[in-house]
Design an enzyme around this catalytic site. Structure first.
Site, PDB file in Angstrom:
ATOM      1  N   GLY A 129     -12.020  -6.323  12.268  1.00 60.26           N
ATOM      2  CA  GLY A 129     -13.333  -5.939  11.738  1.00 60.26           C
ATOM      3  C   GLY A 129     -13.931  -4.835  12.588  1.00 60.26           C
ATOM      4  N   SER A 163      -8.192  -5.501   6.406  1.00 64.13           N
ATOM      5  CA  SER A 163      -6.897  -5.895   5.832  1.00 64.13           C
ATOM      6  C   SER A 163      -6.627  -7.377   6.078  1.00 64.13           C
ATOM      7  CB  SER A 163      -5.764  -5.085   6.462  1.00 64.13           C
ATOM      8  OG  SER A 163      -5.969  -3.711   6.276  1.00 64.13           O
ATOM      9  N   GLU A 247      -2.077  -0.332  18.407  1.00 60.24           N
ATOM     10  CA  GLU A 247      -1.982  -0.200  16.943  1.00 60.24           C
ATOM     11  C   GLU A 247      -1.158   1.038  16.579  1.00 60.24           C
ATOM     12  OE1 GLU A 247      -5.821  -0.116  15.071  1.00 60.24           O
ATOM     13  OE2 GLU A 247      -4.995  -0.233  13.042  1.00 60.24           O
TER      14      GLU A 247
HETATM   15  C1  LIG Z   1      -4.590   0.846   4.233  1.00 59.81           C
HETATM   16  C2  LIG Z   1      -5.783   0.807   5.158  1.00 59.81           C
HETATM   17  C3  LIG Z   1      -6.005  -0.327   5.916  1.00 59.81           C
HETATM   18  C4  LIG Z   1      -7.125  -0.390   6.752  1.00 59.81           C
HETATM   19  N1  LIG Z   1      -7.336  -1.551   7.455  1.00 59.81           N
HETATM   20  C5  LIG Z   1      -8.422  -1.641   8.259  1.00 59.81           C
HETATM   21  C6  LIG Z   1      -8.698  -2.876   8.945  1.00 59.81           C
HETATM   22  O1  LIG Z   1      -7.975  -3.867   8.829  1.00 59.81           O
HETATM   23  N2  LIG Z   1      -9.801  -2.933   9.731  1.00 59.81           N
HETATM   24  C7  LIG Z   1     -10.628  -1.873   9.911  1.00 59.81           C
HETATM   25  O2  LIG Z   1     -11.574  -1.977  10.673  1.00 59.81           O
HETATM   26  N3  LIG Z   1     -10.415  -0.680   9.253  1.00 59.81           N
HETATM   27  C8  LIG Z   1      -9.324  -0.559   8.433  1.00 59.81           C
HETATM   28  N4  LIG Z   1      -9.098   0.619   7.741  1.00 59.81           N
HETATM   29  C9  LIG Z   1     -10.094   1.680   7.815  1.00 59.81           C
HETATM   30  C10 LIG Z   1      -9.630   2.931   8.561  1.00 59.81           C
HETATM   31  O3  LIG Z   1      -9.595   2.720   9.959  1.00 59.81           O
HETATM   32  C11 LIG Z   1     -10.637   4.039   8.190  1.00 59.81           C
HETATM   33  O4  LIG Z   1     -10.498   4.275   6.808  1.00 59.81           O
HETATM   34  C12 LIG Z   1     -10.362   5.318   8.955  1.00 59.81           C
HETATM   35  O5  LIG Z   1     -10.665   5.158  10.326  1.00 59.81           O
HETATM   36  C13 LIG Z   1     -11.199   6.504   8.372  1.00 59.81           C
HETATM   37  O6  LIG Z   1     -12.526   6.158   8.275  1.00 59.81           O
HETATM   38  P1  LIG Z   1     -13.329   6.397   6.897  1.00 59.81           P
HETATM   39  O7  LIG Z   1     -12.528   5.797   5.805  1.00 59.81           O
HETATM   40  O8  LIG Z   1     -14.717   5.909   7.102  1.00 59.81           O
HETATM   41  O9  LIG Z   1     -13.322   7.953   6.652  1.00 59.81           O
HETATM   42  P2  LIG Z   1     -14.323   9.081   7.339  1.00 59.81           P
HETATM   43  O10 LIG Z   1     -14.419   8.731   8.762  1.00 59.81           O
HETATM   44  O11 LIG Z   1     -15.560   9.021   6.513  1.00 59.81           O
HETATM   45  O12 LIG Z   1     -13.525  10.358   7.127  1.00 59.81           O
HETATM   46  C14 LIG Z   1     -13.576  11.146   5.921  1.00 59.81           C
HETATM   47  C15 LIG Z   1     -12.818  12.445   6.185  1.00 59.81           C
HETATM   48  O13 LIG Z   1     -13.483  13.217   7.218  1.00 59.81           O
HETATM   49  C16 LIG Z   1     -12.563  13.530   8.246  1.00 59.81           C
HETATM   50  N5  LIG Z   1     -13.226  13.500   9.562  1.00 59.81           N
HETATM   51  C17 LIG Z   1     -14.083  12.555  10.005  1.00 59.81           C
HETATM   52  N6  LIG Z   1     -14.454  12.832  11.280  1.00 59.81           N
HETATM   53  C18 LIG Z   1     -13.807  13.968  11.648  1.00 59.81           C
HETATM   54  C19 LIG Z   1     -13.781  14.750  12.829  1.00 59.81           C
HETATM   55  N7  LIG Z   1     -14.492  14.389  13.912  1.00 59.81           N
HETATM   56  N8  LIG Z   1     -13.006  15.854  12.848  1.00 59.81           N
HETATM   57  C20 LIG Z   1     -12.276  16.215  11.755  1.00 59.81           C
HETATM   58  N9  LIG Z   1     -12.266  15.514  10.589  1.00 59.81           N
HETATM   59  C21 LIG Z   1     -13.021  14.408  10.541  1.00 59.81           C
HETATM   60  C22 LIG Z   1     -11.519  12.437   8.186  1.00 59.81           C
HETATM   61  O14 LIG Z   1     -10.311  12.857   8.782  1.00 59.81           O
HETATM   62  C23 LIG Z   1     -11.393  12.198   6.690  1.00 59.81           C
HETATM   63  O15 LIG Z   1     -10.535  13.131   6.117  1.00 59.81           O
HETATM   64  C24 LIG Z   1      -8.003   0.711   6.876  1.00 59.81           C
HETATM   65  C25 LIG Z   1      -7.760   1.868   6.119  1.00 59.81           C
HETATM   66  C26 LIG Z   1      -6.682   1.919   5.257  1.00 59.81           C
HETATM   67  C27 LIG Z   1      -6.472   3.157   4.459  1.00 59.81           C
END
Ligand SMILES: Cc1cc2nc3c(=O)[nH]c(=O)nc-3n(C[C@H](O)[C@H](O)[C@H](O)COP(=O)(O)OP(=O)(O)OC[C@H]3O[C@@H](n4cnc5c(N)ncnc54)[C@H](O)[C@@H]3O)c2cc1C
Length: 408
Positions: A129, A163, A247
């Site tokens: 989480g 997940s 991880e």
């Molecule tokens: C299959 C899957 C399983 C997952 N499982 C878990 C889980 O079990 N627990 C959990 O906590 N999370 C989980 N996640 C979440 C995952 O860690 C996040 O989706 C990921 O860290 C991206 O965050 P966001 O989705 O909020 O995208 P954002 O952070 O909103 O990013 C959107 C876009 O902006 C870009 N961006 C953001 N900041 C920057 C920067 N500083 N410089 C350049 N580009 C940037 C990103 O690269 C991306 O393209 C999972 C995700 C997936 C896809």
């Protein structure tokens, strides 16, 4: 760095092969990918078999029920298991690959004694989480709040993309214990949350491939004992970076072996149909073969470095691996689709939820460059921590260090 098996490693490999040959034929067929209770039963049974045979937690300390093996033997285990078609960690992913190792590195002795044996036996499943609707890459912006009330923290907030939450017993939970307007990296705490605590509500989320592998997690007045805090209050960001190192460092390793095998299948398929006549297709196959060979060598290098470091925690090289593997994995699925032609688009509903089905795998691979920190975030880490480039300029200055795995 040692790239060939030593005599001891060779013996380990041969014993493991013999065990896999005996035990794999006794397994039931894998359950449907979306029957989570059946998957839990299947994955836990496999984990219990590993535990009985002494193959659970290979590189974990023997005092906690692990084998105390070297990380290189761990790699041999992953390689041989994948080549033999053995099940992978499944719903035990978080517990085995990053929560357990984080507990070993950071938790109090009684916390380790409580949780590590249960993870190794496959008795208890963990989830992560960390992410929130407004805190993904910028993880340090997380707002889930924990307020101290005697011997408990009272937690309120929302987590997302959790997940395997539906089958988890415990959650590695990041919460804000410091003031909402304080330095965002400093007010974070790492807690162990029992998933059956009153106030935890799950809303399953559907992926593009039709799987409900993750959930939104609503936390309302959830009481978590202070005894479940790992490390000091406010030290959660540093501990989260340890979690990420595991991880990314080992989480995807077995998949390199899978990807090499899949590439060989694609090459064989191309030879059977007209795709092989196209020189660009042959070049793509060759490029990916070289890429996966290089990634396997990089894995060995990263593991060897961790093996020789005092803390046994993978370094920033894990970000190079994560970046290159996740992008190569997507190229592999694109290549597979091109070689198969129209078949690759027309996957049917019954098959699409099973691993290995090409259309489903292609959709699933889109997540590889997002999960565990996006490619852009990995590039920032590589630029700043490996190449020593200046920190990312940002309108909100702390964001540079806040990216998930920004590793400050
Ligand atoms: C299959 C899957 C399983 C997952 N499982 C878990 C889980 O079990 N627990 C959990 O906590 N999370 C989980 N996640 C979440 C995952 O860690 C996040 O989706 C990921 O860290 C991206 O965050 P966001 O989705 O909020 O995208 P954002 O952070 O909103 O990013 C959107 C876009 O902006 C870009 N961006 C953001 N900041 C920057 C920067 N500083 N410089 C350049 N580009 C940037 C990103 O690269 C991306 O393209 C999972 C995700 C997936 C896809």
């Amino acid at each position: 760095m040692q790239l060939r098996d030593t005599p001891d490693q060779l013996r380990f490999r041969e014993d493991l092969r013999a065990w896999l040959r005996t035990v794999l034929p006794t397994l039931d067929p894998q359950p449907s990918q979306d029957d989570w209770q059946a998957r839990r039963t299947y994955d836990s049974h496999w984990q219990a078999l590993l535990h009985q045979a002494g193959y659970a937690g290979l590189n974990w300390p023997a005092e906690y029920g692990g084998r105390g093996a070297t990380p290189t033997e761990h790699l041999i285990f992953l390689e041989e298991s994948e080549l033999a078609g053995a099940p992978y960690v499944g719903v035990n992913f978080v517990g085995l690959l990053h929560a357990g190792p984080t507990l070993i590195a950071e938790a109090a002795p009684e916390q380790r004694e409580r949780h590590i044996p249960a993870i190794l036996r496959g008795d208890e499943i963990w989830c992560q989480g960390f992410s929130e609707p407004d805190a993904g890459s910028d993880l340090a912006a997380l707002r889930t709040r924990a307020v101290r009330d005697g011997d408990h923290y009272v937690v309120d907030g929302r987590k997302i993309w959790t997940s395997h939450a539906e089958v988890a017993d415990f959650c590695e939970l990041l919460v804000r214990t410091g003031p909402a307007d304080g330095p965002k990296h400093q007010g974070i705490t790492w807690l162990i949350m029992p998933m059956d605590a009153p106030g935890v509500t799950l809303r399953p989320l559907m992926t593009a491939g039709g799987s409900t592998e993750f959930s939104e997690m609503i936390l309302e007045d959830v009481r978590i004992p202070v005894a479940n805090r790992v490390g000091a209050e406010g030290d959660g960001w540093r501990i989260a970076m340890v979690t990420f190192a595991f991880e990314r460092g080992t989480g995807f390793v077995a998949e390199v072996v899978w990807a090499r095998r899949r590439l060989a299948e694609i090459a064989a398929l191309a030879r059977e149909n007209t795709a092989w006549e196209d020189s660009e297709t042959r070049r793509r196959i060759a490029r990916l073969a070289a890429e996966f060979d290089a990634l396997w060598a990089l894995v060995k290098r990263n593991v060897s470095e961790a093996e020789h470091s005092a803390a046994g925690i993978p370094g920033p090289g894990s970000s190079v691996f994560k970046l290159r593997f996740s992008e190569a994995r997507q190229h592999l699925d694109d290549l597979h689709a091109d070689v198969r032609g129209r078949d690759a688009l027309a996957f049917d509903d019954d098959l699409c939820t099973y691993d290995g089905e090409p259309g489903y795998e292609r959709l699933r691979s889109l997540a590889y460059t997002i999960a565990a920190g996006t490619s852009q975030v990995q590039r920032n880490i590589i630029g700043e921590r490996i190449l020593g480039l200046p920190k990312e300029p940002s309108a909100t200055a702390p964001a540079a260090g806040a990216a998930k795995g920004g590793a400050r």
